[in-house]
Design a protein around this motif. Structure first.
Motif, mmCIF file in Angstrom:
data_model
loop_
_atom_site.group_PDB
_atom_site.id
_atom_site.type_symbol
_atom_site.label_atom_id
_atom_site.label_comp_id
_atom_site.label_asym_id
_atom_site.label_seq_id
_atom_site.Cartn_x
_atom_site.Cartn_y
_atom_site.Cartn_z
ATOM 1 N N ILE A 104 21.166 3.821 24.340
ATOM 2 C CA ILE A 104 21.757 4.324 25.514
ATOM 3 C C ILE A 104 23.180 3.462 25.617
ATOM 4 N N ASN A 105 23.076 2.301 25.615
ATOM 5 C CA ASN A 105 24.439 1.246 25.611
ATOM 6 C C ASN A 105 24.888 1.418 24.279
ATOM 7 N N GLN A 106 24.798 2.186 23.561
ATOM 8 C CA GLN A 106 25.426 2.250 22.126
ATOM 9 C C GLN A 106 26.870 2.173 22.108
ATOM 10 N N LYS A 107 27.634 1.240 21.376
ATOM 11 C CA LYS A 107 28.865 1.206 21.555
ATOM 12 C C LYS A 107 29.682 2.131 20.389
ATOM 13 N N LEU A 108 30.605 2.771 20.857
ATOM 14 C CA LEU A 108 31.168 3.586 19.808
ATOM 15 C C LEU A 108 31.889 2.898 18.763
ATOM 16 N N GLU A 109 31.741 2.847 17.383
ATOM 17 C CA GLU A 109 32.028 2.066 16.497
ATOM 18 C C GLU A 109 32.230 2.633 15.134
ATOM 19 N N GLU A 110 33.685 2.828 14.640
ATOM 20 C CA GLU A 110 33.747 3.634 13.368
ATOM 21 C C GLU A 110 33.090 2.906 12.130
ATOM 22 N N GLY A 111 32.281 3.606 11.343
ATOM 23 C CA GLY A 111 31.576 3.041 10.340
ATOM 24 C C GLY A 111 31.171 4.081 9.124
ATOM 25 N N THR A 112 30.178 3.810 8.242
ATOM 26 C CA THR A 112 29.860 4.704 7.306
ATOM 27 C C THR A 112 28.187 4.715 7.105
ATOM 28 N N CYS A 113 27.815 5.902 6.987
ATOM 29 C CA CYS A 113 26.233 5.847 7.007
ATOM 30 C C CYS A 113 25.900 5.080 5.779
ATOM 31 N N VAL A 114 24.706 4.254 6.108
ATOM 32 C CA VAL A 114 24.127 3.331 4.988
ATOM 33 C C VAL A 114 23.646 4.118 3.661
ATOM 34 N N LEU A 115 23.226 5.363 3.831
ATOM 35 C CA LEU A 115 22.761 6.090 2.828
ATOM 36 C C LEU A 115 23.723 6.758 2.041
ATOM 37 N N THR A 116 24.674 7.892 2.731
ATOM 38 C CA THR A 116 25.188 8.782 2.213
ATOM 39 C C THR A 116 26.899 8.113 2.181
ATOM 40 N N GLY A 117 27.244 7.417 3.066
ATOM 41 C CA GLY A 117 28.580 6.897 3.105
ATOM 42 C C GLY A 117 29.580 7.773 3.868
ATOM 43 N N LYS A 118 28.879 8.677 4.400
ATOM 44 C CA LYS A 118 29.748 9.622 5.356
ATOM 45 C C LYS A 118 29.963 9.173 6.614
ATOM 46 N N PRO A 119 30.977 9.441 7.243
ATOM 47 C CA PRO A 119 31.618 8.901 8.654
ATOM 48 C C PRO A 119 30.434 8.949 9.518
ATOM 49 N N SER A 120 30.574 7.789 10.248
ATOM 50 C CA SER A 120 29.496 7.429 11.468
ATOM 51 C C SER A 120 30.291 6.957 12.677
ATOM 52 N N SER A 121 29.950 7.460 13.811
ATOM 53 C CA SER A 121 30.698 6.705 15.057
ATOM 54 C C SER A 121 29.960 5.731 16.123
ATOM 55 N N GLY A 122 28.691 5.343 15.472
ATOM 56 C CA GLY A 122 28.099 4.355 15.973
ATOM 57 C C GLY A 122 26.686 3.999 15.320
ATOM 58 N N ARG A 123 26.066 2.853 15.769
ATOM 59 C CA ARG A 123 24.779 2.545 15.024
ATOM 60 C C ARG A 123 23.761 2.925 15.905
ATOM 61 N N VAL A 124 22.420 3.223 15.084
ATOM 62 C CA VAL A 124 21.236 3.666 15.834
ATOM 63 C C VAL A 124 20.278 2.394 15.126
ATOM 64 N N LEU A 125 19.262 2.591 15.818
ATOM 65 C CA LEU A 125 17.980 1.741 15.775
ATOM 66 C C LEU A 125 16.947 2.186 14.701
ATOM 67 N N PHE A 126 16.749 1.632 13.662
ATOM 68 C CA PHE A 126 15.751 1.956 12.695
ATOM 69 C C PHE A 126 14.565 1.213 12.646
#
Length: 493
Positions: free
Chosen positions: A467-489
């Protein structure tokens, strides 16, 4: 008592199963996949129930009860709902038995086939929304805030006591609202109620989050959750709260007349926790000696064990113990005086250690002479000699119980913090998952396909989007595609 209990470090699964049985919490039943919750285990569940029920009622909810059986046609009315539960349903096809003609025993009477099969409830949305159609006519009937305490059946092939059984106990809230905003607010409120209960009573730190579309409850538009971490680094979903939109209202034609006279479908939510919380309580806090129970949920908060030789010494100790019992009960502490003469004090110490009793008070003849008692803490296994002239025993106990509750939470919180790791590459993801475990905070491209691929490759799932996810530009760990924030695995139960 705890002799021979497997070590967590050697076989966590075996340790858990043995602890549940040896601490007299539950056992497997004669019915495959089902459990018997024993009195000590059920008393913990009753304390959970009582606190949750109080919290529900403080937020305006009332209890009701709905049928165990659901007509099969009800499940067909909400397509995604039936698809989500179809493989787990137990089905009743006949309503009568008879003695076999050959005397071999009881058989199903083939002439007693039901016109429509009945499903043993896996969850109650359908039967409750069919009822709400009769209860709701206008905005004056809303909001409708109902909870039920019940059992449900979800056919499981591989079971584990408390965590996954064919039948389990739970509560399920089902609410109806006049507006989308009210229903969303209810969904968020109940997630926060669950989080508050977990943290304040279970001493269990949780992450508040949102499920991905793949992990969402069948038939919901959005699912909020609380996720906890167990001592083996696996995650456990401890509670869920679902925004149903108007899906079930439309399936069962539940409309209301608004203030302007127009008819509209109501907005719904559902939310629930189950006896799975018992599994979380055990796995988050307990150790190689047995259960470690937070005082707020311990059936016995204090046990008094007399150390004596002969009846005269026992009588003198009993008189002092009864003073303590009256004083402790006056301030709401649950206490037991174990004066059984069938077991030695050492055996009793081990038994209460195994059962997770937070405080143990030992009194012997020398204590009576000196005006002292020995107090032992279950969480730290530390002991101290307490001088009764310095402070009333009830105040000392209350202070120690509060400290134990806080210490247990802090220990679990620290463990979670130490086992939450940010990763930025696929290699790092796999290495942390395999060698450290816990929550992995990583970028994801937002697609169900990538989520499923990661699950297929590693057995790790997205536990939640915090819920408190910070918006943060990055790339997906698997595909390398753009991502706007981290999720918990994490790997999970």
């Amino acid at each position: 008592m705890s002799k021979g209990l497997p070590k967590r470090s050697e076989d966590y699964s075996l340790w858990y199963n043995e602890l549940v049985k040896r601490a007299d919490l539950a056992e497997n039943s004669a019915v495959r996949g089902c459990m018997v919750i024993k009195p000590y285990g059920y008393s913990i569940w009753e304390k959970m129930q009582a606190e949750l029920d109080r919290m529900f009622k403080e937020t305006g909810h009332t209890n009701a009860y709905f049928p165990l059986f659901i007509p099969k046609s009800f499940l067909s009315k909400e397509a995604s709902h039936v698809e989500g539960f179809a493989k787990e349903c137990a089905v009743v096809t006949h309503y009568r038995l008879k003695n076999a003609d050959d005397g071999s025993g009881v058989i199903v009477d083939p002439e007693a086939k039901l016109e429509e099969e009945l499903i043993v409830r896996p969850t109650s949305e359908t039967v409750i929304w069919s009822t709400y159609k009769n209860w709701i006519q206008s905005y004056r009937d809303l909001p409708l805030l109902v909870n039920q305490w019940a059992n449900v059946v979800r056919w499981e092939m591989r079971t584990r006591l408390f965590l996954r059984t064919a039948e389990f106990l739970w509560q399920e809230g089902h609410t109806a609202h006049a507006t989308r905003e009210e229903a969303i607010q209810e969904t968020e409120q109940m997630m926060n109620v669950y989080a508050q209960f977990a943290e304040e009573f279970m001493a269990l730190p949780v992450v508040r989050g949102r499920k991905t579309a793949n992990e969402r409850f069948a038939g919901a538009e959005d699912t909020l959750c609380i996720e906890a971490m167990m001592q083996d680094g696996k995650a456990l979903q401890a509670g869920t709260s679902h925004f149903l939109g108007q899906n079930f209202a439309k399936a069962f034609d539940v409309k209301f007349a608004a203030k302007d006279g127009k008819l509209d479908f109501v907005w719904g939510t559902s939310w629930g926790v189950s006896t799975r919380l018992m599994g979380a309580l055990i796995m988050a806090h307990s150790d190689d000696n047995g259960l470690v129970l937070p005082p707020k949920l311990a059936p016995i908060q204090v046990v008094i064990v007399p150390i004596y030789r002969g009846e005269e010494e026992l009588n003198a100790i009993s008189a002092k113990a009864n003073e303590f019992i009256k004083a402790l009960r006056r301030v709401g502490v649950s206490v037991r005086f174990d004066d059984r003469d069938t077991h030695k004090p050492g055996w009793k110490f081990a038994e209460y250690e195994l059962k997770g009793v937070p405080l143990r008070i030992a009194i012997g003849p020398r204590d009576l002479e000196n005006g002292t008692v020995e107090i032992a803490r279950r969480d730290t296994l530390s002991k101290e000699t307490f001088d009764l002239s310095t402070q009333p025993i009830e105040q000392k106990v209350l202070d120690m119980l509060d400290e134990i509750q806080s210490t247990i939470y802090s220990k679990a919180f620290q463990f979670r913090e130490e086992h939450t790791t940010e990763v930025n590459s696929w290699e790092e993801f796999k290495e942390v998952l395999e060698n450290k475990g816990g929550f992995i905070s990583a970028h994801w491209d937002g697609t169900g396909e990538t989520e499923e691929k990661i699950k297929e490759l590693t057995k790790a799932t997205i536990r939640c989007i915090p819920i408190n996810q910070k918006l943060e530009e990055g790339t997906c760990v698997l595909t390398g595609k753009p991502s706007s924030g981290r999720v918990l695995f994490a790997k999970a139960y």
